[in-house]
Structures are given as C-alpha cells and as structure tokens.
Scaffold this motif. Structure first.
Motif, PDB file in Angstrom:
ATOM      1  N   LYS A   1       6.447   1.853  -4.683  1.00  0.00           N
ATOM      2  CA  LYS A   1       5.840   0.509  -4.626  1.00  0.00           C
ATOM      3  C   LYS A   1       6.513  -0.403  -5.650  1.00  0.00           C
ATOM      4  N   GLU A   2       6.853   0.138  -6.787  1.00  0.00           N
ATOM      5  CA  GLU A   2       7.520  -0.655  -7.824  1.00  0.00           C
ATOM      6  C   GLU A   2       8.913  -1.093  -7.348  1.00  0.00           C
TER       7      GLU A   2
ATOM      8  N   SER B   1       8.383  -3.868  -4.971  1.00  0.00           N
ATOM      9  CA  SER B   1       7.946  -5.070  -5.700  1.00  0.00           C
ATOM     10  C   SER B   1       9.139  -5.833  -6.248  1.00  0.00           C
TER      11      SER B   1
ATOM     12  N   ASP C   1       0.123  -4.499  -5.961  1.00  0.00           N
ATOM     13  CA  ASP C   1      -0.146  -3.110  -5.589  1.00  0.00           C
ATOM     14  C   ASP C   1      -1.567  -3.048  -5.036  1.00  0.00           C
TER      15      ASP C   1
ATOM     16  N   ALA D   1       3.714   5.448  -6.626  1.00  0.00           N
ATOM     17  CA  ALA D   1       3.789   4.258  -7.486  1.00  0.00           C
ATOM     18  C   ALA D   1       5.234   3.782  -7.671  1.00  0.00           C
TER      19      ALA D   1
ATOM     20  N   CYS E   1       0.847  -1.197   0.000  1.00  0.00           N
ATOM     21  CA  CYS E   1       0.000   0.000   0.000  1.00  0.00           C
ATOM     22  C   CYS E   1       0.881   1.245   0.000  1.00  0.00           C
TER      23      CYS E   1
END
Ligand SMILES: NC(=O)c1ccc[n+]([C@@H]2O[C@H](COP(=O)([O-])OP(=O)(O)OC[C@H]3O[C@@H](n4cnc5c(N)ncnc54)[C@H](OP(=O)(O)O)[C@@H]3O)[C@@H](O)[C@H]2O)c1
Length: 222
Positions: A167-168, A171, A184, A164, A160
């Motif tokens: 978060k990438e 990941s 995501d 973006a 969360c």
C-alpha cells in the motif's frame, strides 16, 4: 524503489488516464491489451501527449511480466478471464485491482452493485491469485478527469489491502498525480465498501446533474 507500472486494460478509459499522469511524472509505464496493436496504439497516444514518455504497449500477459506494479483496469465481467491469462506471467508484482462490480457490466443499473461471492471484486482477484499480493484502489476517481491533463482531480484514493508495504508503494505513485491523496483504507475486505461508493457517486452525478462527483475524507490529516 523504481517501479515499472503495467496497466492491463491500458487502452481503456481508466488505464489511459493513469498512464498519462504517470508518464508525465517520468514513471516507466507498460500498457496491456488483449491485442498488442491496440496496446501499441494506446502507447502512441500517450507519446503524442508526452513526447519523452517512457511508455510501451504489449499484449496483457507480456505487459504483466514487465510490471513491478500491475494495475487491473478492466470491466469486472472480464476480470477473472484476464487474471487467468496473465497469472503465469506475473513476476513478484503487486497487483492493484480497480474493478468495480457495477450491475451495469451485466446490463443492470450503474447505481447498483453486483453481489460478489468473495465479498468484493478485490477479494475475488486475490482468490484467483494465490501467493500474489493483491491490493485495491482507484474505484472512486473519474477516468474522464484523469484523461484531461489540464484538469486537476479533487479526490482521495482509498487503498485497501493486507500488505502495508504494498500500500505504501502504491501511495508513492498516487502522490505523483496532482489532486489525488492516497489514504490507507484498511484490509482488502474493506474494498467492498470502497467499491460501493462508486455506485453512490454515480447516483449523485445523476441527481445533481454533474459528471465528476468524488470523495474527500476529512479529519484524517495528511
Ligand atoms: N471509467 C471510470 O471512470 C472508472 C473509474 C474507477 C474505476 N473504474 C473501473 O476500472 C475498470 C476499467 O474501467 P474503464 O472505464 O477503463 O473500462 P473500459 O474502458 O470499458 O475497458 C477497459 C479495457 O478492458 C478491456 N475489456 C473490455 N471488455 C472486455 C472483455 N469483455 N473482456 C476482456 N477485456 C475487456 C479492453 O481492453 P482491450 O480491448 O484493449 O483488451 C478495454 O480497453 C472497471 O472495472 C471500472 O469499474 C472505472
């Protein structure tokens, strides 16, 4: 980009589990503790398991200063204190909050969540870190499974956050751990739901007399 992963609470269960996997994958890992010696001992345990690990142990603030990604893996009851102690040391890092505000941290039931004024542990972390990118993840993974390099976790990692790119970046690191799939999960405020899933998993563990129930989201591909 090449990351240095600082794990605060790195001598704890979740911190050690994540560190083992990332060290095995060749990532640079710095373990943080309130006591430097404890962090060094934790780093030595990683080295014993993975001799060529790029791992060090430092006091929390010094560890935070090294990290491009800083994982907060401490009990929720310790979250605010640790954040305040490391805040001046952060250098443009993305902070990943993994804290779950279970009632157990104040002596209540592990199947109940504490009400957090800000909405979630992750939002509380963000409010204490103005100007810092805060995302959240790893709430629903068993630290015990992660600490066993012979086991393959079977779990989606719901990430969360409102950034973006951050978060990438996380990941990419999650994908280095076999068995974990990053997803995501939307804005940081969604962390309230994701953190609550942990209480549900603990309840399922008890009901079905298992130890490591986890979640997989179907229908989203990837
Ligand atoms: N365990 C799991 O399976 C799991 C899974 C997902 C998410 N989580 C979440 O991840 C976080 C860490 O979990 P964990 O099981 O790894 O915790 P833990 O092993 O109990 O504690 C992690 C570290 O936090 C520090 N700490 C403990 N109490 C503290 C206090 N009162 N004040 C300051 N620091 C303190 C300690 O580090 P030093 O003494 O070295 O400073 C400890 O090694 C928690 O918020 C938990 O909800 C846990």
């Amino acid at each position: 980009m090449s990351e240095t992963i600082a794990i605060l609470g790195g001598a704890g269960d979740l911190g050690q589990g994540l560190a083992l996997h990332w060290a095995k994958a060749g990532q640079s890992v710095v373990l943080g503790s309130r006591e430097e010696k404890k962090a060094q001992d934790a780093a030595a345990r990683i080295k014993a398991a993975i001799p060529d690990a790029d791992v060090a142990g430092l006091e929390n603030a010094q560890a935070a200063a090294q990290g491009t990604i800083v994982i907060l893996a401490v009990p929720f009851s310790a979250q605010a204190g640790i954040i305040k102690s490391i805040r001046p040391s952060l250098k443009n890092a993305v902070v990943v909050d993994a804290c779950v505000p279970l009632a157990a941290v104040i002596g209540g039931r592990p199947t109940r969540m504490l009400g957090v004024w800000e909405g979630s542990a992750a939002q509380a972390a963000r409010d204490l870190l103005p100007g810092v990118t805060v995302i959240s993840a790893f709430h629903n993974i068993s630290a015990e499974v992660l600490q066993d390099l012979a086991a393959t976790p079977d779990c989606d990692v719901l990430i969360c956050g409102d950034d973006a790119a951050a978060k990438e970046r996380l990941s990419t690191l999650v994908k280095l751990i076999p068995g974990l799939r990053p997803l995501d999960a939307g804005p940081l405020e969604m962390s309230r739901v994701v953190e609550g899933i942990t209480a549900l998993l603990i309840s399922l563990n008890r009901r079905y007399k298992v130890r490591h129930s986890a979640i997989r989201i179907t229908g989203v591909g990837g």
